[in-house]
Scaffold this motif. Structure first.
Motif, PDB file in Angstrom:
ATOM      1  N   LYS A  93      -3.956 -77.642  38.545  1.00  0.00           N
ATOM      2  CA  LYS A  93      -2.576 -77.159  38.449  1.00  0.00           C
ATOM      3  C   LYS A  93      -2.446 -75.905  39.311  1.00  0.00           C
ATOM      4  N   TYR A  94      -1.242 -75.686  39.857  1.00  0.00           N
ATOM      5  CA  TYR A  94      -1.020 -74.582  40.781  1.00  0.00           C
ATOM      6  C   TYR A  94       0.227 -73.805  40.369  1.00  0.00           C
TER       7      TYR A  94
ATOM      8  N   TYR B 101       2.316 -66.514  40.710  1.00  0.00           N
ATOM      9  CA  TYR B 101       2.143 -65.494  39.678  1.00  0.00           C
ATOM     10  C   TYR B 101       2.104 -64.115  40.317  1.00  0.00           C
ATOM     11  N   SER B 102       2.235 -63.097  39.492  1.00  0.00           N
ATOM     12  CA  SER B 102       2.154 -61.718  39.964  1.00  0.00           C
ATOM     13  C   SER B 102       1.035 -60.999  39.218  1.00  0.00           C
ATOM     14  N   ALA B 103       0.385 -60.101  39.935  1.00  0.00           N
ATOM     15  CA  ALA B 103      -0.703 -59.292  39.358  1.00  0.00           C
ATOM     16  C   ALA B 103      -0.792 -58.002  40.157  1.00  0.00           C
ATOM     17  N   GLY B 104      -0.844 -56.869  39.459  1.00  0.00           N
ATOM     18  CA  GLY B 104      -0.972 -55.589  40.132  1.00  0.00           C
ATOM     19  C   GLY B 104       0.144 -55.299  41.106  1.00  0.00           C
TER      20      GLY B 104
ATOM     21  N   GLN C 155      -9.624 -69.772  32.180  1.00  0.00           N
ATOM     22  CA  GLN C 155     -10.066 -68.382  32.196  1.00  0.00           C
ATOM     23  C   GLN C 155      -9.101 -67.461  32.930  1.00  0.00           C
ATOM     24  N   GLY C 156      -8.274 -68.003  33.786  1.00  0.00           N
ATOM     25  CA  GLY C 156      -7.345 -67.192  34.563  1.00  0.00           C
ATOM     26  C   GLY C 156      -6.972 -67.880  35.859  1.00  0.00           C
TER      27      GLY C 156
ATOM     28  N   HIS D 118      -7.856 -63.385  38.852  1.00  0.00           N
ATOM     29  CA  HIS D 118      -7.033 -62.553  37.976  1.00  0.00           C
ATOM     30  C   HIS D 118      -7.022 -63.129  36.557  1.00  0.00           C
ATOM     31  N   THR D 119      -7.290 -62.259  35.605  1.00  0.00           N
ATOM     32  CA  THR D 119      -7.118 -62.618  34.194  1.00  0.00           C
ATOM     33  C   THR D 119      -5.905 -61.919  33.589  1.00  0.00           C
TER      34      THR D 119
END
Length: 284
Positions: free
Chosen positions: A2-3, A6-9, A20-21, A58-59
């Protein structure tokens, strides 16, 4: 696999979803800056190869609308027999499907809040399957229709009900409030007809079952949707078709039960996943 987008930092990414992330993949494909570019280039298979054996990047992240730069989103309205009967106007099954546009700005991502505006409190839910076109085509036959699908995702086609009644012939203004709906959580590559033909849509509000039906009961099946829409417009990779919601939306309950802050809405489809959203009032 699956794709998701997302946003992180404080940065936007796309990548592969694991338990797991997230495995960020955009830096490995500079030629495809966004997940929409991947779909347009028929690149989901390349993502799968790149993610194989990779560690989680990223988690701590937040899901975004899965294709936040989608250029064209078409929605099919009143597409289940019981949904047509809800209108209590005595009309027979329509020969042609109802269609209306939505814009990407009207959607948020999984686990993000749907926003209820101060102008009107009739925010409602509609659980649906959405298909993402992967191959361009005009006047596509029903026989060939599934060959043009790249991936599947879910939609909560949130609607401000009172605003769909502002005019006689359109619902656009009630369907496009910023962040009133959601598309996600991810894209599931389309590989087999059973992913759609055997799919069951379930929508729950605060754990209470509100919608429950199967795509095989659609008045205008997805093959027909692709055929009909591609008659008047060339479908392009990255186009999204939101295929129709079953009976059970809040407006049709007695009395109506609209969404309010603190509510949790879950749209579940076997083989795709669960799209979950809370509800908040807009902060002015």
């Amino acid at each position: 696999m699956k794709y998701a987008t997302y946003s992180a930092g404080g940065q936007m990414y796309y990548g592969a979803v694991t338990e797991q992330g997230m495995i960020a993949l955009n830096e490995a494909f500079a030629q495809w800056p966004t997940l929409l570019d991947v779909v347009e280039a028929n690149g989901l298979g390349a993502l799968a190869q790149a993610a194989e054996g990779q560690s989680v990047t990223h988690t701590d992240f937040e899901f975004e609308m899965v294709l936040p730069n989608a250029r064209r989103i078409l929605c099919v309205g009143v597409n289940f027999p019981d949904r047509n009967a809800e209108y209590k106007d005595g009309s027979a099954q329509p020969k042609y499907m109802s269609l209306f546009p939505r814009f990407a700005s009207g959607f948020t991502g999984h686990n993000r809040p749907l926003i209820r505006p101060p102008e009107n409190e009739t925010l409602d839910y509609e659980g649906e399957v959405a298909i993402v076109i992967g191959k361009a085509g005009r006047r596509i036959s029903q026989t060939d229709a599934y060959d043009h699908i790249a991936a599947l995702t879910l939609c909560n086609e949130g609607t401000i009900r009172d605003w769909v009644r502002h005019a006689k012939f359109n619902v656009t203004q009630g369907k496009n409030w910023d962040n009133s709906g959601a598309i996600g959580p991810w894209l599931v590559p389309f590989t087999d007809a059973s992913q759609l033909d055997d799919a069951r849509i379930i929508t729950r509000v605060n754990g209470e079952l509100r919608q429950d039906d199967v795509l095989s009961r659609m008045m205008h099946p997805i093959r027909r949707e692709i055929e009909y829409i591609s008659t008047f417009m060339t479908l392009q990779p990255g186009d999204i078709i939101v295929t129709g919601t079953p009976t059970g939306s809040g407006a049709r309950l007695d009395p109506p039960q609209y969404l309010k802050p603190g509510d949790v809405v879950e749209v579940e489809v076997n083989g795709i996943g669960t799209l979950r959203n809370t509800v908040e009032d807009e902060v002015l």
